[in-house]
Design an enzyme around this catalytic site. Structure first.
Site, short mmCIF file in Angstrom:
data_model
loop_
_atom_site.label_atom_id
_atom_site.label_comp_id
_atom_site.label_asym_id
_atom_site.label_seq_id
_atom_site.Cartn_x
_atom_site.Cartn_y
_atom_site.Cartn_z
N TYR A 1 0.83 -1.20 0.00
CA TYR A 1 0.00 0.00 0.00
C TYR A 1 0.87 1.25 0.00
O TYR A 1 1.74 1.40 0.87
CB TYR A 1 -0.90 -0.01 1.24
CG TYR A 1 -1.65 1.27 1.47
CD1 TYR A 1 -2.65 1.68 0.60
CD2 TYR A 1 -1.36 2.09 2.57
CE1 TYR A 1 -3.34 2.86 0.80
CE2 TYR A 1 -2.05 3.27 2.78
CZ TYR A 1 -3.04 3.66 1.90
OH TYR A 1 -3.73 4.83 2.09
N ASP B 1 0.18 14.97 6.06
CA ASP B 1 -0.78 14.71 4.99
C ASP B 1 -1.96 15.69 5.10
O ASP B 1 -2.99 15.38 5.68
CB ASP B 1 -1.26 13.26 5.11
CG ASP B 1 -2.17 12.85 3.97
OD1 ASP B 1 -2.23 13.57 2.96
OD2 ASP B 1 -2.81 11.79 4.09
N ASP C 1 -3.05 5.35 -2.38
CA ASP C 1 -3.88 6.45 -1.92
C ASP C 1 -4.04 7.44 -3.08
O ASP C 1 -3.04 7.91 -3.63
CB ASP C 1 -3.19 7.12 -0.73
CG ASP C 1 -4.04 8.17 -0.04
OD1 ASP C 1 -5.05 8.61 -0.62
OD2 ASP C 1 -3.68 8.56 1.08
N ASP D 1 -6.18 10.09 -2.59
CA ASP D 1 -6.76 11.24 -1.90
C ASP D 1 -8.23 11.42 -2.29
O ASP D 1 -8.98 10.46 -2.28
CB ASP D 1 -5.92 12.49 -2.17
CG ASP D 1 -4.50 12.34 -1.65
OD1 ASP D 1 -4.35 11.88 -0.51
OD2 ASP D 1 -3.54 12.66 -2.37
N HIS E 1 -7.72 4.11 -3.59
CA HIS E 1 -8.90 4.51 -2.82
C HIS E 1 -9.10 6.02 -2.92
O HIS E 1 -8.14 6.80 -2.96
CB HIS E 1 -8.84 4.03 -1.36
CG HIS E 1 -7.83 4.68 -0.48
ND1 HIS E 1 -7.96 5.95 -0.01
CD2 HIS E 1 -6.69 4.20 0.06
CE1 HIS E 1 -6.94 6.24 0.78
NE2 HIS E 1 -6.14 5.19 0.84
N GLU F 1 -11.45 9.29 -1.32
CA GLU F 1 -12.15 9.68 -0.10
C GLU F 1 -13.12 10.83 -0.38
O GLU F 1 -13.01 11.53 -1.38
CB GLU F 1 -11.14 10.10 0.96
CG GLU F 1 -10.35 11.34 0.57
CD GLU F 1 -8.99 11.44 1.23
OE1 GLU F 1 -8.54 12.58 1.43
OE2 GLU F 1 -8.38 10.41 1.52
N CYS G 1 -5.16 13.85 6.50
CA CYS G 1 -5.11 12.47 6.96
C CYS G 1 -6.39 12.12 7.69
O CYS G 1 -6.90 12.90 8.50
CB CYS G 1 -3.90 12.27 7.87
SG CYS G 1 -3.84 10.67 8.69
N ARG H 1 -13.74 5.40 0.06
CA ARG H 1 -13.56 5.65 1.49
C ARG H 1 -14.48 6.78 1.94
O ARG H 1 -14.63 7.79 1.27
CB ARG H 1 -12.10 6.03 1.74
CG ARG H 1 -11.84 6.69 3.09
CD ARG H 1 -10.38 7.00 3.24
NE ARG H 1 -10.14 8.21 4.00
CZ ARG H 1 -8.94 8.75 4.23
NH1 ARG H 1 -7.86 8.16 3.74
NH2 ARG H 1 -8.82 9.86 4.91
N GLU I 1 -13.45 4.88 7.28
CA GLU I 1 -12.25 5.36 7.95
C GLU I 1 -12.47 5.61 9.43
O GLU I 1 -13.54 6.04 9.86
CB GLU I 1 -11.77 6.66 7.27
CG GLU I 1 -10.57 7.33 7.91
CD GLU I 1 -9.30 6.52 7.86
OE1 GLU I 1 -9.28 5.41 8.43
OE2 GLU I 1 -8.31 7.00 7.27
N ASN J 1 -8.12 -0.25 8.11
CA ASN J 1 -6.94 0.61 8.11
C ASN J 1 -6.24 0.52 9.46
O ASN J 1 -6.70 1.09 10.45
CB ASN J 1 -7.36 2.06 7.83
CG ASN J 1 -6.17 3.01 7.75
OD1 ASN J 1 -5.03 2.57 7.67
ND2 ASN J 1 -6.44 4.30 7.78
#
Length: 297
Positions: A42, A57, A84, A86, A111, A113, A121, A156, A186, A208
């Protein structure tokens, strides 16, 4: 004929065991994960931001920077890479371009979000969300943009920490209906975990294992029993390396020598073995590099 990385990840998601994906930030970590025999890895956004910028992040990295890092990692190993992506770096059209770039880079899954720009983050305070409808549009754009049907789109939601369990589950259900292959709720707390899989029967779920401690540090078997199929370990390797580096620096500063540390670190030969020196030597010999000019130990 061997399966592609995307097909292997897709097949593993349908298997009995949960997939363990250690977090990596660059090509060398990818080599280490491959040596250890894991079935996936990952690319952590927080780790990428820390190593490339020295900042947390909080949405400072661009799409091209994230794709570049992911591509370098994917090039270094045949282990399927989950990355990731974002919040897709904008609206649905931005998401389309991001998916196309990640897929061309050899990444097996990403993924997305449901945070606003700039994002942060998922285990930090101060998150803000876009509307569920806007995220549904992004998920649809991501699914439409992929060329390889085995490329995995993970949706996510960060709604749990902000609006509670029902709101997070409602959003996740909408994202699944929009075409997401895997659902990622998350920052669940221990009391949230038993409620996730029953709400999404038959849907692959992501766990996660972030270092914040908000989500419990469970074993693979415990996570499987809760109904999760994919476990990411975002920054554990980077944090381990940082702590080791800090201790080495302390010794170097205080002892003005590296002698006491030398027996505790990877040897010169191990380092170059992991960096595939043998492969370089074989290629040099194949293409006629003069013996005296060849790389060696």
């Amino acid at each position: 004929m061997s399966l592609t990385r995307t097909a292997r990840l897709r097949k593993a998601l349908g298997g009995e065991r949960a997939i363990m994906a250690p977090g990596v930030v660059d090509a060398m970590y990818a080599r280490l994960v491959a040596e250890a025999g894991f079935d996936a890895m990952y690319m952590t956004g927080a780790g990428t931001s820390a190593t490339r910028l020295g900042y947390p992040d909080v949405g400072l990295l661009t799409m091209t920077e994230m794709v570049d890092n992911a591509t370098r990692i994917a090039d270094a190993s045949d282990v399927p890479l989950i990355a990731d992506a974002d919040n897709g770096y904008g609206g649905p059209l931005n998401v389309r371009r991001a998916i196309q770039q990640y897929e061309r880079g050899g990444i097996a899954a990403v993924h997305l979000e449901d945070q606003v720009l700039p994002k942060r983050c998922g285990h930090l305070a101060g998150k803000q969300l876009i509307s569920a409808a806007d995220m549904v549009a992004k998920v649809k754009a991501a699914v439409d943009a992929r060329i390889d049907p085995d490329f995995v789109v993970i949706a996510r939601t960060d709604a749990l920490a902000l609006h509670g369990r029902n709101a997070a589950f409602d959003r996740a259900e909408m994202y699944r209906e929009a075409g997401a292959d895997v659902i990622f709720v998350e920052s669940p707390l221990a009391e949230d975990l038993p409620h996730i899989a029953p709400r999404f029967p038959g849907v692959p779920l992501l766990y996660n294992m972030a270092t914040s401690g908000k989500t419990p540090f469970l074993t693979r078997s415990e996570i499987e029993k809760l109904g999760f199929k994919l476990i990411i370990y975002p920054n554990w390797l980077l944090l381990s390396a940082c702590e080791a580096a800090r201790k080495t620096l302390e010794v170097m500063k205080n002892e003005e020598s590296i002698a006491s540390v030398a027996p505790q670190v990877m040897s010169f030969r191990q380092f170059f073995d992991t960096a595939r020196m043998a492969e370089v030597q074989e290629l040099e010999a194949r293409y006629g590099t003069p013996e005296e000019s060849r790389t060696g130990y």
